[in-house]
Enzyme design. Sequence first.
Site, short mmCIF file in Angstrom:
data_model
loop_
_atom_site.label_atom_id
_atom_site.label_comp_id
_atom_site.label_asym_id
_atom_site.label_seq_id
_atom_site.Cartn_x
_atom_site.Cartn_y
_atom_site.Cartn_z
N GLU A 51 0.64 -1.12 0.00
CA GLU A 51 0.45 0.11 -0.15
C GLU A 51 0.71 1.53 0.12
OE1 GLU A 51 -0.53 -2.36 1.10
OE2 GLU A 51 -2.99 -3.31 0.58
N HIS A 98 -12.25 -5.24 7.78
CA HIS A 98 -12.71 -5.25 6.73
C HIS A 98 -14.09 -3.71 6.77
CE1 HIS A 98 -10.67 -8.38 6.10
NE2 HIS A 98 -10.80 -8.40 4.92
#
Lengths: 330, 327
Positions: free
Chosen positions: B60, B129
């Site tokens: 990322e 999530h």
Amino acid sequence: MAKNRHEELGLSNEEVLEMYKTMLLARKLDERMWLLNRAGKIPFVISCQGQEAAQVGAAFALNRSEDYIAPYYRDMGVVLAFGMTAKELMLSAFAKAEDPNSGGRQMPSHFGQKKNRILTGSSPVTTQVPHAVGVALAAKMEKKDFVSFVTLGEGSSNQGDFHEGLNFAGVHKLPVITMVENNKYAISVPIEKQLGNPKVSDRALGYGMPGFTVDGNDPLEVYKVVKEARDRAVSGEGPTLIEAVSYRLTAHSSDDDDRAYRNKEEVEEARKLDSIFTFAVYLKDLGILTDEIENEFTNEITSIVNEATDYAEAAPYAEPEEALKYVYEE
Amino acid sequence: MPVMSYIQAVTTALREEMQRDEKVFILGEDVGKKGGVFKATEGLYDEFGEYRVLDTPLAESAIAGVGIGAAMYGMRPVAEMQFADFIMPAVNQIISEAARIRYRSNNDWDCPIVIRAPYGGGVHGALYHSQSVEAIFANQPGLKIVMPSTPYDAKGLLKAAIRDNDPVLFFEHKRAYRLLKGEVPTEDYVLPIGKADVKREGSDITIITYGLCVHFALQAAEKLAEDGIEAHILDLRTVYPLDKEAIIEAAKKTGKVLLVTEDNKEGSILSEVAAIISENCLFDLDAPIQRLAGPDIPAMPYAPTMEKFFMMNPDKIEKAMRELAEF
């Protein structure tokens, strides 16, 4: 007499003299900044001393009117070669409004100058590696012939952004050259406490690119390896990792006292390999650097450094409210 | 006017901007051939090719950092974080770099990057999530944070974000992707970043919220309307920097303010909204400012009982609205 090694690299006598002069200018500016710091005139210095050969050798191997660079804080030699002036560097040292790097917002040696394609840098180390990869990605997407060149210290090679950036470049065969300036210390911590494998260039294998370790005190050796890396990059062969090994001749910064972690003898030993000295010997042996030219360089550089210092010292600071500008586009 | 889902509005905005400007490109994990794990980039790889819809290595910080480098060069990258929860390795790149590039270079360089990320819970996503991460970035001058609540807003705001010359974090509620549908014009339009939007006019109580909670608040408001209580609903749309004028105006309008977020309460976007109202509306308030938010626990648990306990819904908002109306 020394063997002429620059001719076979395609470098003229004038070009190697220009390299030497740029190295010398970086050294003399840096030395002046220390004096100014110790005299209480500027708050901070972080040095290039000991790394000028690697910096200038590499920069001269690039296309200095097209390539993009993402230098780290020691790269005075690189940015001088890419068009930043002594006056501009002094304006930054004095944190004056006219400083093109940041208008006095950042500490000195946080380089950045769009007109010379010098990406703006920060203090958290290694963040510039993915940036250089991003510029190289743009070059590939836009089918342009420039490369990006990014530098960092060997301690910084431990950061995630080093790994993430180089792997990304390796996957997409991007035209980026990464040069680790291994000066053997990350502030106080020596390479044996920083690197599991002391040879940083070995990591290149893991990223799918060639890796080379060269003598960072020899500008010609660095020039050669960067030149070849650039040739590969523009012909679509992708990135290269280079490790230029030299030595940090000063303390980490003006706020550091290196006597706490290394002895004087070690530094004195390293000074014998100082490129400002050894490259001058090479040029003198070949009769290229004559006494006359040396005097001329010394005089010219002294006056450049003096003028830069005087100008920057007298230049105005930014108005206090300038601090509010340019958070967003205005 | 065609009706489309929230995620179709996102895809449409991306496609239109990529057609308009060839400097616009997408990078992220699984965005290429697969079209994204939520299908936000579906079809774009086939239309624009590998390098404009770039599958990156799973890293990322590089997704953000490479995007930032390309943006400094003059490209218009739209980076995707697969889940907002996974933006954490990129925080140094976003805060130390993207947010400061214009400022630290004294306006010499800029960084026109958009970083999209699906946030939010109610999808059995558990701790990693489901999170709302906007508060982490909401005290970083230099950044803009946009969180649209409808398909119409998603398209217009994403197009504005891509054209913006500063870094924009664009958080899309993953449950809204297919839950919310609405009319979206086929023509090109942009909505202003930094401006809140009144989603319902009312004179009894004011609700200030953003993202999926706007939808929940509108549902709750219809219930209250049956009993003659009219709620005024302000959608922040941009949660940083905040639209102070609109917040003050909405608070003064009814004098009773309920702030709603799906994030946990401490140090949330609501905290700043409450501070703005406190500083500006003391003599206009008829009740203490109310905050309705998730509990102050690290994140949303997986088991349905605990997930429901954490997650915002219309019933929780309705209850809080009634209490405030009766104050």
